[in-house]
Design a protein around this motif. Structure first.
Motif, PDB file in Angstrom:
ATOM      1  N   LEU A 121      10.963 -10.212   1.404  1.00  0.00           N
ATOM      2  CA  LEU A 121       9.789  -9.349   1.316  1.00  0.00           C
ATOM      3  C   LEU A 121       9.537  -8.928  -0.135  1.00  0.00           C
ATOM      4  O   LEU A 121       8.400  -8.937  -0.619  1.00  0.00           O
ATOM      5  N   ALA A 122      10.644  -8.578  -0.792  1.00  0.00           N
ATOM      6  CA  ALA A 122      10.532  -8.164  -2.196  1.00  0.00           C
ATOM      7  C   ALA A 122       9.973  -9.308  -3.040  1.00  0.00           C
ATOM      8  O   ALA A 122       9.120  -9.123  -3.909  1.00  0.00           O
ATOM      9  N   ALA A 162       6.551  -9.401  -5.144  1.00  0.00           N
ATOM     10  CA  ALA A 162       6.537  -9.726  -6.573  1.00  0.00           C
ATOM     11  C   ALA A 162       5.522 -10.825  -6.863  1.00  0.00           C
ATOM     12  O   ALA A 162       4.756 -10.756  -7.829  1.00  0.00           O
ATOM     13  N   THR A 163       5.488 -11.845  -5.982  1.00  0.00           N
ATOM     14  CA  THR A 163       4.548 -12.954  -6.166  1.00  0.00           C
ATOM     15  C   THR A 163       3.113 -12.451  -6.142  1.00  0.00           C
ATOM     16  O   THR A 163       2.270 -12.837  -6.942  1.00  0.00           O
ATOM     17  N   MET A 164       2.859 -11.545  -5.175  1.00  0.00           N
ATOM     18  CA  MET A 164       1.506 -11.001  -5.044  1.00  0.00           C
ATOM     19  C   MET A 164       1.098 -10.275  -6.323  1.00  0.00           C
ATOM     20  O   MET A 164      -0.009 -10.429  -6.827  1.00  0.00           O
ATOM     21  N   VAL A 165       2.034  -9.451  -6.807  1.00  0.00           N
ATOM     22  CA  VAL A 165       1.732  -8.677  -8.012  1.00  0.00           C
ATOM     23  C   VAL A 165       1.431  -9.615  -9.176  1.00  0.00           C
ATOM     24  O   VAL A 165       0.462  -9.440  -9.911  1.00  0.00           O
ATOM     25  N   ASN A 188       3.018  -0.582   8.527  1.00  0.00           N
ATOM     26  CA  ASN A 188       2.060  -0.119   7.523  1.00  0.00           C
ATOM     27  C   ASN A 188       0.933  -1.154   7.337  1.00  0.00           C
ATOM     28  O   ASN A 188       1.040  -2.084   6.561  1.00  0.00           O
ATOM     29  N   LYS A 189      -0.146  -0.942   8.097  1.00  0.00           N
ATOM     30  CA  LYS A 189      -1.247  -1.928   8.078  1.00  0.00           C
ATOM     31  C   LYS A 189      -1.897  -2.033   6.692  1.00  0.00           C
ATOM     32  O   LYS A 189      -2.327  -3.091   6.273  1.00  0.00           O
ATOM     33  N   THR A 190      -1.970  -0.911   5.997  1.00  0.00           N
ATOM     34  CA  THR A 190      -2.599  -0.934   4.674  1.00  0.00           C
ATOM     35  C   THR A 190      -1.813  -1.847   3.731  1.00  0.00           C
ATOM     36  O   THR A 190      -2.391  -2.640   2.989  1.00  0.00           O
ATOM     37  N   ALA A 191      -0.491  -1.735   3.817  1.00  0.00           N
ATOM     38  CA  ALA A 191       0.351  -2.576   2.948  1.00  0.00           C
ATOM     39  C   ALA A 191       0.150  -4.045   3.299  1.00  0.00           C
ATOM     40  O   ALA A 191       0.014  -4.905   2.409  1.00  0.00           O
ATOM     41  N   ILE A 209      -1.972  -9.306   1.865  1.00  0.00           N
ATOM     42  CA  ILE A 209      -2.654 -10.537   2.319  1.00  0.00           C
ATOM     43  C   ILE A 209      -3.965 -10.768   1.572  1.00  0.00           C
ATOM     44  O   ILE A 209      -4.350 -11.895   1.310  1.00  0.00           O
ATOM     45  N   LEU A 210      -4.619  -9.679   1.219  1.00  0.00           N
ATOM     46  CA  LEU A 210      -5.970  -9.768   0.674  1.00  0.00           C
ATOM     47  C   LEU A 210      -6.153 -10.752  -0.496  1.00  0.00           C
ATOM     48  O   LEU A 210      -7.066 -11.587  -0.436  1.00  0.00           O
TER      49      LEU A 210
END
Lengths: 443, 293
Positions: free
Chosen positions: A6-7, A11-14, B7-10, B15-16
């Motif tokens: 998950l971490a 990190a990838t998203m960021v 946490n749906k917002t997270a 995903i966005l």
């Protein structure tokens, strides 16, 4: 483990968000750069003394294209010192980059076009009609009578300032190879066949052809077809003839026969210019097909041994009749102007000036008489002997319109594909006729 | 974990970006392709709606059938070659007793990381009819089997498929090797105790357990084959004539050489549907739940 995963995802998203951010910054910087250029153009409007920057889309990839551009720009600096050209190098992409510019409203002020792009841009209002400028600048008086066909399109208007004249495709040959093998320069198809057989028997490639590029294959077909019908494939392009007409059928049949007899080297449809030219320049091939611009390179490689022949015909009488009919020619094309340019008038003037200087450079320094415009400056680099010989033919020369002057892109693509297939020897004249028939417009 | 998923917002936030990117780069263009395929459009001028005319023309175009045939031949060849050889190599490399495992693993994977242009140039030289390596090999063996590999309409598409099969074989090999290694050793041990030979054990245990991996490999190979473009573009330009056209190449020709974007979109739309159908069929044929060891 899952926490780690998950971490990692987080990190990838960021990272990707950060990447998107920096891209935005880049693109906004690019946009502001563009704005700056536009701003400069705005300032230049109205006053000829103020500096004006014009964006130009031109060929600039090798000596042949860099030479005339640099010369024209240097001349422009003398003539219109306030004009600065921002060069956007033309891509060899069938006009895709330019079409994308047009679709996104980002066309340069001045751009190089051929007939097919003129036709496309005409419909979408992306090219300026230059009739009034031709008049105003006296451009028509500068065009050579033999190149008048390159000034106006079928609708009677001018859309580009032309500089290249009616360039022709030619059959070059190595005189020494012909003499050594006791082969007569062919004037008829039978003599051509005899030459092919003799050369093959002596281990010499009869004709080098860079058939990976499709236009030389169209040129060969057009050469043969224009023996019996002087208009060559132009008639097919305009829907004025059928592919099954005798002139075209016979041309296809003769080519198939010659290819089957071994006229071309193995894998000809995969040979590029360098490979095919090497065969001819190194004396391994007896004949070579290319445009007249090949004269310089072949003269350098073969010197006095270089000659050019008129295209063989079905019989001696037809040969005599048609020998000054050259495959090639030209259509309207050259430097065009963006109708939405902020400096339309100036862009038109500069486009005409560039065309003039291109012709001047080609004539005086590149040793080519095939230009569209009159040049009154002295020749710096003398014409090579073969060019002298060709130049003598120019006044009475007739040309077909051929691949680079074809107006119908659908037909152009079809004949390019079909002509290339003809060079394999496993494709019949009937296949050829049927494949191009579907692309010929009905009249 | 539950805290994160609650946490749906997270979730939305994470995903966005990917979803937006996917929508803009993939989904929107695909919808556009379908929409534009109903128009007569040169890419610049105003488009005119012509209902199904592009599709009707497509089904009457001989180039379409050549392209369809070539895509199918290309996809089948690369799928068979890449997966068969990939499997054999994966089994061999997974064998602890085999010497030079690392060497094989690296050499087979090298072509995958090479640029396709480099690979095509390499093979162009090897296929050359006059002095190419392949013809020379035949000559050395005393066989009079010199071919114009890429200029002969009967061999060209096979020659191109061989290049692609060779280049991406390593990719399938890597996937399959990872699959083989993820199978617990105890399964093989049990088979050995029961007296199964290596071959038998692979056929009855490893291969069925690799079902998921095979499904993925097949989808990749088939859709990659149906979409093939780069090999044709670089090596033959679709030639000689139209003999190595694929649907992607046909789309390129229609849109960019002829300037018929509507017609090009029609062939692209057909390609999207074709790939979708093939993917569905493969999914249906190898339908099973993922195995968790």
């Amino acid at each position: 483990m899952k926490k780690w995963a998950l971490a990692l995802i987080a990190a990838t998203m960021v990272m990707s968000l950060a990447a998107c951010g920096s891209n935005n910054k880049d693109s906004s910087a690019a946009n502001s750069g563009e704005k700056a250029t536009e701003g400069t153009s705005d300032n230049g409007k109205g006053s000829s003394a103020e500096p004006v920057k014009l964006r130009i889309y031109a060929q600039y990839s090798d000596e042949d294209t860099k030479g005339p551009y640099d010369y024209a720009v240097a001349e422009l600096k003398k003539e219109m010192p306030n004009v600065e050209l921002d060069l956007d190098i033309q891509a060899q992409d069938d006009g895709q980059k330019l079409k994308t510019y047009a679709a996104t409203g980002n066309l340069p002020d001045i751009f190089q076009v051929g007939l097919d792009l003129i036709n496309t841009f005409k419909k979408s209002n992306n090219i300026l009609q230059l009739d009034s400028y031709v008049e105003q600048l006296g451009f028509k008086d500068k065009v050579l009578p033999s190149a008048m066909n390159t000034l106006v399109t079928d609708d009677g208007h001018t859309y580009a300032f032309q500089y290249a004249g009616n360039e022709v495709a030619m059959l070059f040959y190595n005189k020494e190879i012909f003499e050594k093998n006791n082969v007569k320069v062919p004037t008829t198809y039978d003599e051509m066949m005899a030459a092919v057989k003799t050369f093959n028997a002596n281990g010499i490639t009869p004709m080098a052809l860079f058939a990976k590029e499709k236009w030389p294959t169209v040129a060969l077909f057009d050469m043969f077809a224009s023996r019996s019908d002087a208009a060559g494939i132009t008639k097919l392009d305009k829907g004025e003839a059928k592919a099954s007409d005798p002139a075209f059928k016979q041309a296809a049949e003769e080519i198939v026969k010659l290819v089957k007899a071994g006229m071309l080297p193995k894998g000809a449809t995969n040979l590029n210019y360098d490979q095919a030219a090497a065969l001819f320049h190194e004396g391994k091939a007896a004949m070579f097909l290319n445009g007249q611009w090949e004269i310089a390179a072949s003269t350098e490689a073969l010197g006095e041994k270089l000659g050019f022949m008129y295209v063989p015909a079905p019989d001696a009488a037809t040969y005599e009749n048609a020998k000054l009919t050259f495959s090639g020619g030209g259509g309207p094309g050259g430097y065009a102007v963006n109708p939405s340019s902020k400096n339309v008038e100036l862009a038109a003037k500069v486009a005409a000036f560039m065309a003039e200087k291109y012709a001047e450079f080609k004539f005086t320094q590149k040793g080519t008489p095939m230009v569209a415009l009159k040049v009154d400056k002295p020749i710096i680099n003398k014409f090579p002997p073969v060019m002298e010989q060709l130049a003598a033919d120019i006044p009475s020369m007739k040309t077909t319109s051929f691949s680079w002057g074809l107006s119908n892109p659908k037909f152009k693509a079809a004949i390019e594909d079909a002509s290339q297939s003809l060079m394999t020897g496993t494709y019949s004249a009937d296949d050829f006729i049927s494949d191009i028939s579907s692309a010929i417009p009905s009249k | 974990m539950r805290k994160y998923l609650g946490n749906k917002t997270a979730i939305l936030l994470f995903i966005l970006p990917a979803l937006l990117l996917y929508t803009v780069v993939v989904f929107y263009p695909v919808v556009q392709v379908f929409y534009r395929s109903f128009f007569d459009w040169d890419g610049l001028s105003e488009a005119s709606f012509i209902y199904f005319d592009n599709y009707i023309r497509l089904f009457h175009d001989h180039i379409f059938y050549t392209s369809l045939y070539n895509s199918a031949v290309f996809a089948v060849i690369i799928a068979i070659v890449q997966i068969t050889i990939g499997t054999m190599l994966a089994f061999a490399v997974a064998e602890v007793a085999m010497r030079g495992r690392k060497f094989v693993r690296i050499t087979v994977f090298i072509p995958v990381v090479l640029s396709i242009t480099v690979v095509c140039q390499l093979w162009l030289a090897m296929y050359n009819g006059e002095y190419g390596l392949i013809n020379k090999l035949f000559e050395m063996l005393g066989l009079h089997y010199r071919q114009d590999w890429l200029s002969n309409k009967n061999t060209a598409i096979f020659a191109l498929a061989a290049v692609n099969a060779w280049q991406y074989m390593g990719y399938h090999f890597a996937l399959l090797l990872a699959g083989v290694k993820s199978i617990p050793e105890s399964y093989m041990e049990a088979a050995r105790i029961d007296g199964a030979s290596k071959m038998k054990a692979h056929l009855s245990i490893t291969m069925p357990l690799l079902g998921e991996t095979y499904k993925f490999c097949l989808i990749l190979a088939f859709t990659g084959g149906l979409n093939a473009f780069a090999n044709m573009y670089i090596m033959t330009s679709g030639g000689p004539g139209t003999t190595t056209y694929t649907l992607t190449y046909m789309m390129f020709r229609s849109a960019f050489r002829v300037g018929e974007f509507g017609y090009g979109s029609a062939s692209a739309a057909f390609l999207v549907i074709e790939c979708l159908v093939v993917t569905l069929i493969i999914n249906k044929l190898i339908a099973r739940d993922p195995i968790v060891y």
